[in-house]
Design a protein around this motif. Structure first.
Motif, mmCIF file in Angstrom:
data_model
loop_
_atom_site.group_PDB
_atom_site.id
_atom_site.type_symbol
_atom_site.label_atom_id
_atom_site.label_comp_id
_atom_site.label_asym_id
_atom_site.label_seq_id
_atom_site.Cartn_x
_atom_site.Cartn_y
_atom_site.Cartn_z
ATOM 1 N N ASN A 253 -2.762 20.465 -7.186
ATOM 2 C CA ASN A 253 -3.748 19.939 -6.235
ATOM 3 C C ASN A 253 -3.630 18.422 -6.122
ATOM 4 O O ASN A 253 -3.721 17.859 -5.030
ATOM 5 C CB ASN A 253 -5.166 20.334 -6.644
ATOM 6 N N ARG A 254 -3.444 17.749 -7.260
ATOM 7 C CA ARG A 254 -3.282 16.287 -7.250
ATOM 8 C C ARG A 254 -2.030 15.878 -6.491
ATOM 9 O O ARG A 254 -2.020 14.856 -5.808
ATOM 10 C CB ARG A 254 -3.225 15.751 -8.668
ATOM 11 N N ILE A 255 -0.971 16.656 -6.632
ATOM 12 C CA ILE A 255 0.269 16.370 -5.894
ATOM 13 C C ILE A 255 0.001 16.458 -4.394
ATOM 14 O O ILE A 255 0.414 15.590 -3.623
ATOM 15 C CB ILE A 255 1.409 17.329 -6.315
ATOM 16 N N ALA A 256 -0.700 17.493 -3.982
ATOM 17 C CA ALA A 256 -1.011 17.661 -2.557
ATOM 18 C C ALA A 256 -1.830 16.476 -2.035
ATOM 19 O O ALA A 256 -1.552 15.949 -0.948
ATOM 20 C CB ALA A 256 -1.758 18.973 -2.322
ATOM 21 N N VAL A 257 -2.812 16.051 -2.816
ATOM 22 C CA VAL A 257 -3.638 14.914 -2.398
ATOM 23 C C VAL A 257 -2.809 13.633 -2.350
ATOM 24 O O VAL A 257 -2.906 12.848 -1.400
ATOM 25 C CB VAL A 257 -4.865 14.753 -3.339
ATOM 26 N N ALA A 258 -1.975 13.416 -3.365
ATOM 27 C CA ALA A 258 -1.151 12.201 -3.402
ATOM 28 C C ALA A 258 -0.173 12.173 -2.228
ATOM 29 O O ALA A 258 0.052 11.115 -1.626
ATOM 30 C CB ALA A 258 -0.397 12.111 -4.733
ATOM 31 N N THR B 118 3.623 9.742 -10.003
ATOM 32 C CA THR B 118 2.816 9.976 -11.203
ATOM 33 C C THR B 118 2.420 11.442 -11.308
ATOM 34 O O THR B 118 2.491 12.034 -12.392
ATOM 35 C CB THR B 118 1.548 9.091 -11.176
ATOM 36 N N GLN B 119 2.036 12.042 -10.206
ATOM 37 C CA GLN B 119 1.618 13.443 -10.243
ATOM 38 C C GLN B 119 2.812 14.373 -10.491
ATOM 39 O O GLN B 119 2.692 15.361 -11.218
ATOM 40 C CB GLN B 119 0.877 13.814 -8.956
ATOM 41 N N TYR B 120 3.955 14.047 -9.898
ATOM 42 C CA TYR B 120 5.143 14.858 -10.176
ATOM 43 C C TYR B 120 5.549 14.712 -11.640
ATOM 44 O O TYR B 120 5.977 15.680 -12.276
ATOM 45 C CB TYR B 120 6.306 14.464 -9.263
ATOM 46 N N ALA C 162 0.837 -1.208 0.000
ATOM 47 C CA ALA C 162 0.000 0.000 0.000
ATOM 48 C C ALA C 162 0.869 1.254 0.000
ATOM 49 O O ALA C 162 0.566 2.232 -0.697
ATOM 50 C CB ALA C 162 -0.940 -0.002 1.210
ATOM 51 N N VAL C 163 1.979 1.235 0.748
ATOM 52 C CA VAL C 163 2.905 2.369 0.760
ATOM 53 C C VAL C 163 3.528 2.530 -0.629
ATOM 54 O O VAL C 163 3.638 3.644 -1.147
ATOM 55 C CB VAL C 163 3.990 2.189 1.847
ATOM 56 N N LYS C 164 3.924 1.426 -1.245
ATOM 57 C CA LYS C 164 4.508 1.494 -2.594
ATOM 58 C C LYS C 164 3.503 2.065 -3.588
ATOM 59 O O LYS C 164 3.853 2.874 -4.461
ATOM 60 C CB LYS C 164 4.968 0.109 -3.049
ATOM 61 N N ASN C 165 2.257 1.657 -3.470
ATOM 62 C CA ASN C 165 1.213 2.165 -4.356
ATOM 63 C C ASN C 165 1.008 3.664 -4.144
ATOM 64 O O ASN C 165 0.883 4.423 -5.109
ATOM 65 C CB ASN C 165 -0.089 1.396 -4.113
ATOM 66 N N ALA C 166 0.971 4.094 -2.904
ATOM 67 C CA ALA C 166 0.802 5.521 -2.605
ATOM 68 C C ALA C 166 1.983 6.321 -3.148
ATOM 69 O O ALA C 166 1.811 7.419 -3.689
ATOM 70 C CB ALA C 166 0.643 5.737 -1.101
ATOM 71 N N TRP C 167 3.192 5.770 -3.028
ATOM 72 C CA TRP C 167 4.380 6.449 -3.563
ATOM 73 C C TRP C 167 4.296 6.552 -5.086
ATOM 74 O O TRP C 167 4.642 7.579 -5.670
ATOM 75 C CB TRP C 167 5.653 5.712 -3.148
ATOM 76 N N ALA C 168 3.801 5.517 -5.730
ATOM 77 C CA ALA C 168 3.649 5.542 -7.185
ATOM 78 C C ALA C 168 2.692 6.654 -7.604
ATOM 79 O O ALA C 168 2.920 7.326 -8.618
ATOM 80 C CB ALA C 168 3.160 4.185 -7.695
ATOM 81 N N HIS C 169 1.644 6.878 -6.820
ATOM 82 C CA HIS C 169 0.713 7.966 -7.127
ATOM 83 C C HIS C 169 1.400 9.320 -6.988
ATOM 84 O O HIS C 169 1.169 10.223 -7.805
ATOM 85 C CB HIS C 169 -0.521 7.911 -6.226
ATOM 86 N N VAL C 170 2.250 9.473 -5.980
ATOM 87 C CA VAL C 170 3.002 10.724 -5.810
ATOM 88 C C VAL C 170 3.897 10.943 -7.027
ATOM 89 O O VAL C 170 3.907 12.027 -7.625
ATOM 90 C CB VAL C 170 3.846 10.698 -4.515
ATOM 91 N N LEU D 170 -1.874 22.796 -14.849
ATOM 92 C CA LEU D 170 -0.807 22.859 -13.848
ATOM 93 C C LEU D 170 -1.395 23.063 -12.458
ATOM 94 O O LEU D 170 -0.964 22.417 -11.496
ATOM 95 C CB LEU D 170 0.148 23.995 -14.199
ATOM 96 N N GLU D 171 -2.388 23.923 -12.350
ATOM 97 C CA GLU D 171 -3.044 24.139 -11.057
ATOM 98 C C GLU D 171 -3.696 22.849 -10.560
ATOM 99 O O GLU D 171 -3.578 22.485 -9.394
ATOM 100 C CB GLU D 171 -4.089 25.243 -11.193
ATOM 101 N N GLY D 172 -4.374 22.153 -11.463
ATOM 102 C CA GLY D 172 -4.983 20.874 -11.107
ATOM 103 C C GLY D 172 -3.950 19.853 -10.681
ATOM 104 O O GLY D 172 -4.161 19.079 -9.740
ATOM 105 N N THR D 173 -2.811 19.867 -11.360
ATOM 106 C CA THR D 173 -1.738 18.931 -11.023
ATOM 107 C C THR D 173 -1.166 19.232 -9.643
ATOM 108 O O THR D 173 -0.877 18.316 -8.877
ATOM 109 C CB THR D 173 -0.632 18.975 -12.090
#
Length: 194
Positions: free
Chosen positions: A140-145, A43-45, A33-41, A135-138
């Motif tokens: 926000n996605r980074i913050a959520v990830a 992806t957004q970057y 689950a941690v690896k998956n969450a890191w992958a989401h981070v 970029l603004e949406g991204t």
């Protein structure tokens, strides 16, 4: 009497094996689950890094003499994308370096958007407006990830530290994961001057 001793030893051994099995598998699930969450981070970057060349080229067409700002954005992006950090390599120091590189990208993008404010034609350009919104949406996605990663890492870290599961964690090498933290100086509100 010996028969009861053997039955008791067998029962205790069975309970110990079941505990070990269940605890180990729980750690594996949380680690994944941690690896998956890191992958989401990541992806957004990466999404942000992919948007930057389009944004820079759009601004370049209107603001050719803003070369230093454009170069700063490009350099910050190159530095940020050169850091390849997997979840297994996460240490507080490496995460801090990663965050610093991403912070430089965000700062350079802020300067780029400030430059754009000086060009009314650019601010009205549909491509620029769309890229700016993406970029603004991204961001926000980074913050959520990042928030999701921290929550997942917290659940994992609690499991690693709780007794008696911490014994199993120590035996099999499950170590705590670092958290994303606010950048230095983030607690101070920026000055706005007109």
């Amino acid at each position: 009497m010996k028969k009861w001793i053997w039955i008791a030893v067998a029962a205790i051994a069975t309970i110990a094996v079941i505990f070990l099995y269940a605890t180990y598998n729980r750690f594996v699930n949380r680690d994944e689950a941690v690896k998956n969450a890191w992958a989401h981070v990541e992806t957004q970057y990466q999404r942000r890094a992919d948007l930057i060349p389009n944004l820079v080229n759009t601004v370049k067409g209107y603001a050719a003499h803003e070369r230093s700002t454009l170069e700063a954005v490009t350099e910050a992006r190159a530095k940020a994308t050169s850091i390849d950090l997997t979840v297994d390599e996460l240490t507080p120091e490496r995460l801090e370096a990663y965050q610093e590189a991403q912070s430089q990208v965000r700062s350079a993008l802020g300067r780029l958007l400030a430059v754009a404010e000086r060009y009314p034609d650019l601010k009205a350009n549909q491509n620029f407006l769309e890229l700016q919104a993406q970029l603004e949406g991204t961001e926000n996605r980074i913050a959520v990830a990042r928030k999701d990663f921290n929550e997942t890492a917290q659940a994992y870290n609690v499991a690693v530290r709780r007794f008696p599961a911490n014994i199993v964690a120590g035996i099999f090498g499950f170590r705590q994961k670092p958290y994303f933290e606010a950048a230095a100086g983030a607690e101070t509100a920026p000055k706005v001057e007109f």
